[in-house]
Design an enzyme around this catalytic site. Structure first.
Site, PDB file in Angstrom:
ATOM      1  N   SER A 108       1.853   3.610   7.225  1.00  0.00           N
ATOM      2  CA  SER A 108       1.505   3.778   5.819  1.00  0.00           C
ATOM      3  C   SER A 108       1.255   5.249   5.543  1.00  0.00           C
ATOM      4  CB  SER A 108       0.236   2.973   5.493  1.00  0.00           C
ATOM      5  OG  SER A 108      -0.294   3.344   4.237  1.00  0.00           O
ATOM      6  N   TYR A 111      -8.210   0.039   6.664  1.00  0.00           N
ATOM      7  CA  TYR A 111      -6.759  -0.038   6.509  1.00  0.00           C
ATOM      8  C   TYR A 111      -6.097   1.198   7.113  1.00  0.00           C
ATOM      9  CZ  TYR A 111      -2.219  -0.378   4.076  1.00  0.00           C
ATOM     10  OH  TYR A 111      -0.884  -0.443   3.773  1.00  0.00           O
TER      11      TYR A 111
END
Length: 262
Positions: free
Chosen positions: A152, A165
């Site tokens: 990400s 995350y």
């Protein structure tokens, strides 16, 4: 068959997609299906893959490609073993593995309990580990396969409001590189996609308010969010034999977000 079709030919390849009911992976499933793949759609939310399967079948009702879908907990060893039995019996091969499981939370770091923190981090790292452990071993034994994980834009430098995350995605990137090194001699390639912002309705409600949207777009040279369809071609590249010399890579698809400073 044209030159470009030969270059990215995926006909009769077998693809497992974990998290197939999600915003991104459901679109990737469509891209792989239209490219000729047999699909095994796995998600803990089976009603979502039921809907996806019906949509895919309507694309071409005469298509003889197979689509299986199952309720699947990416944290449970036995669920992997059951799917491996199906693969061994029905297909006798696994060409493509997409690890798209994972959750997020907008909490401030001081608000997390250990249990909540672990739940988010493990939804990325542990599920990718287990998937590679079981499906990767099968690929290694067959001396062939392409594994595609999800990093990400938050993997580093980390994004605000996405603490566990970001940690999880950084771990996935590291694991991807480690496995690429270890399994290259066994014919298994391991790469990851690094998406930028492809927001869901949940993201827009919990993460991206008006100010944050303005900040994100100001930091994105293309000055817009990504459309999930724009992730299909990078996946097709990494899934196909045309990327036979690509392993251990993090393929960035973020509109230039990672290239931006001031």
């Amino acid at each position: 068959m044209s030159y470009i079709e030969k270059l990215f030919n995926l006909e009769n390849k077998v693809a497992v997609i974990i998290g197939a009911g999600g915003h991104i992976c459901s679109e990737l499933a469509k891209g792989l299906y239209l490219s000729g793949c047999h699909l095994i759609l796995l998600d803990i939310r089976k009603p979502k893959t039921d809907i996806l399967k019906k949509k895919l079948k309507k694309i071409n009702e005469l298509n003889d490609q197979e689509i299986f879908n199952f309720k699947f907990d990416a944290n449970k060893d036995n669920d992997y073993k059951k799917i491996l039995q199906l693969i061994s019996k029905r297909f006798k091969k696994l060409d493509i593995l997409i690890n798209g499981a994972g959750i997020n939370s907008p909490k401030n770091i001081l608000e997390f309990s250990t249990k909540e923190w672990n739940k988010v981090v493990q939804s990325h790292i542990n599920t990718t580990f287990l998937s590679c452990k079981y499906f990767g071993k099968y690929m290694k034994n067959k001396k062939s396969g392409s594994i595609i994980n999800f990093s990400s834009a938050s993997a580093g430098p980390p994004l605000s409001k996405a603490f566990p995350y970001s940690v999880g995605k950084a771990g996935v990137k590291n694991l991807t590189q480690n496995l690429a090194r270890e399994w290259a001699h066994d014919g298994v390639r391991v790469n990851c996609i690094r998406p930028g912002f492809f927001p869901t309705d949940w993201n827009l409600k919990n993460f991206i308010d008006r100010k944050r949207k303005k900040d994100i777009l100001a930091h994105t040279p293309l000055n817009r969010f990504g459309d999930v369809k724009e992730l299909i071609s990078p996946i097709l590249l990494l899934a196909s034999d045309s990327s036979s010399f690509i392993t251990g890579s993090e393929l960035t698809v973020d509109g230039g977000f990672s290239s931006m400073t001031i």
